[in-house]
Design an enzyme around this catalytic site. Sequence first.
Site, PDB file in Angstrom:
ATOM      1  N   ASP A  51      -2.193   7.526  -5.937  1.00 13.47           N
ATOM      2  CA  ASP A  51      -3.454   6.785  -5.799  1.00 13.47           C
ATOM      3  C   ASP A  51      -3.290   5.290  -6.101  1.00 13.47           C
ATOM      4  O   ASP A  51      -2.193   4.809  -6.422  1.00 13.47           O
ATOM      5  CB  ASP A  51      -4.514   7.438  -6.697  1.00 13.47           C
TER       6      ASP A  51
ATOM      7  N   TRP B 145      -6.505   4.229   0.413  1.00 12.19           N
ATOM      8  CA  TRP B 145      -7.796   4.018   1.058  1.00 12.19           C
ATOM      9  C   TRP B 145      -7.743   3.075   2.276  1.00 12.19           C
ATOM     10  O   TRP B 145      -8.743   2.445   2.623  1.00 12.19           O
ATOM     11  CB  TRP B 145      -8.820   3.495   0.049  1.00 12.19           C
ATOM     12  N   GLY B 146      -6.567   2.931   2.880  1.00 13.77           N
ATOM     13  CA  GLY B 146      -6.483   2.075   4.061  1.00 13.77           C
ATOM     14  C   GLY B 146      -6.391   0.598   3.756  1.00 13.77           C
ATOM     15  O   GLY B 146      -6.500  -0.246   4.649  1.00 13.77           O
TER      16      GLY B 146
ATOM     17  N   ASP C 258     -13.188   6.952   0.282  1.00  9.31           N
ATOM     18  CA  ASP C 258     -13.397   8.392   0.105  1.00  9.31           C
ATOM     19  C   ASP C 258     -14.446   8.972   1.052  1.00  9.31           C
ATOM     20  O   ASP C 258     -15.488   8.372   1.324  1.00  9.31           O
ATOM     21  CB  ASP C 258     -13.828   8.669  -1.334  1.00  9.31           C
TER      22      ASP C 258
HETATM   23  C1  GAL Z   1      -9.668   8.521  -5.316  1.00 13.50           C
HETATM   24  C2  GAL Z   1      -9.112   9.286  -4.138  1.00 13.50           C
HETATM   25  C3  GAL Z   1      -9.711  10.668  -4.144  1.00 13.50           C
HETATM   26  C4  GAL Z   1      -9.408  11.342  -5.459  1.00 13.50           C
HETATM   27  C5  GAL Z   1      -9.887  10.495  -6.619  1.00 13.50           C
HETATM   28  C6  GAL Z   1      -9.463  11.064  -7.959  1.00 13.50           C
HETATM   29  O1  GAL Z   1      -9.089   7.265  -5.366  1.00 13.50           O
HETATM   30  O2  GAL Z   1      -9.409   8.617  -2.963  1.00 13.50           O
HETATM   31  O3  GAL Z   1      -9.222  11.420  -3.053  1.00 13.50           O
HETATM   32  O4  GAL Z   1      -8.034  11.561  -5.552  1.00 13.50           O
HETATM   33  O5  GAL Z   1      -9.376   9.182  -6.525  1.00 13.50           O
HETATM   34  O6  GAL Z   1      -9.843  10.256  -9.009  1.00 13.50           O
END
Ligand code: GAL
Length: 502
Positions: free
Chosen positions: A221, A265-266, A286
Amino acid sequence: MDGSHPLYQDSTDYACFGGASRCSTQNEKCRHGLFSSLPNNQAQVYNASPSKGRSITIVLTHRSIIMTFLTLSFAALLAYISLPFKPIATVALDNGIGKLPFMGYNTWNAYHCDIDEDLILQTAQLMKSLGLADLGYEHMNIDDCWAEKNRSVSGDLVANATRFPSGFNNLTSQIHDLGLKAGIYSDSGWFTCQLYPGSYLNEARDAEQFQNWGFDLLKYDNCAVPFDEIIDLGMIGKYTRMADAIANLSATTGEPPLLYSLCQWGREQPWLWARKLGQTWRTTDDIDADWEHLASIINQNSFITWASDFYGHNDMDILEVGNGNLTFDEAKSHFTAWSLMKSPLLIGTDLTAVTNETLEVLMNPEIIAINQDPVVGTSISPFRWGINPDWTFNATHPAQYWSGQSQNGTIFMLLNVLDESADMFFNLTESPWINAGRQYSVRDLWTHTNNGTAVRNFTANAVPAHGVVVLLAQDAGPEPAGTQPPCARPEWCIDQNGTLVQ
Ligand code: GAL
């Protein structure tokens, strides 16, 4: 042999530098550039076996060595300073894994942080018993919130003792015993998005930990980014740190590399560079379980469909099929778009309460077969936007008319982005994959019926609001003789005698 190389000369020639053409006598200067013609007693002469029976002599003098060194240094300098201007090659990293979009389950959409080992094992068992695993859903991926808030005194990540009392080795081996693979989650910054420890500055240690725990995949992430002056890297560099750790670990242990699923996130156009680092990259913010989010993700991805192919895939995010208030038609459109655009397919709904309708969507074998096509790796793409002019970026009304290749024929996706049902008409040759002058048998991959033969065009009647029609078109021979007009596409249609047909 061509005498333009600084070191290799025919025995009758003398060393030339700076791209000079060959010298014909000892005293004649090379025609272009610098030259060297020292007597043999000042030169080291090497004879190499000639390919055409002629002897080749390598002449090394002090001067030639210095000049060669300078030439090579200059070339290296040139290469170095021009590096930032070189386009990044788009050939995907092929380290033996992730040729096709991976399929499986991810805990985030259904449970967020509310996860534990019982839930994960139960979900894995359901993937098996419901028949999902047999269709290719093989990854059981744990998302955020699995860790203790602090590393151990020796600096290792620690599985949360309350949620995972049996430890990860136990869990992953049970997942593997079911014939599935296991996935884990971390972050490229100081912390994960839920503020558990991230892997920044601990990449090698953590990659090894994940592998020792028995995981096969890492979702990585983009939260908690270190200050610029600390990280001193851009997005590519930040994600390269873990890519290198994974590659080094695999090289050292001989184990297959972790499947590396970049989640940022692109940001900074990962479709341009992430294929060099890993197997998939998230393309958007998301997802959520409503049509608004689905339409927006489809719209954004409609402009980068070219980026998915074997070993590298746009990740459109975890599926919301079965969640929120999605209608059956919206769920089918969602699953179709993700599958045909070659996104990873990660189930994100509570399998203990899954409905038959949801399973019907997730388990359509004809749609999954396109996602997992072993012969054609490319995505479908829009050939006509429909209600909007072509190339319109519209988050609520993405492109409607799409086509692409599959190993069995041409695929059409007709997406009704309107809030009411609509007829959807297209000429076959609007798709680049269709041949003029042919007719095509048409199979509907949601009704699982053969719908006759299309000549020139096709109309899908009364496509429901936010609904989808998917067709497989296969060549069924020449179209009937005399079909009019003579060209299905009227632009520049002309008789061989020069008569234009309007
Ligand atoms: C976001 C991600 C989600 C999930 C979340 C967990 O950044 O896009 O898919 O993993 O974090 O905190």
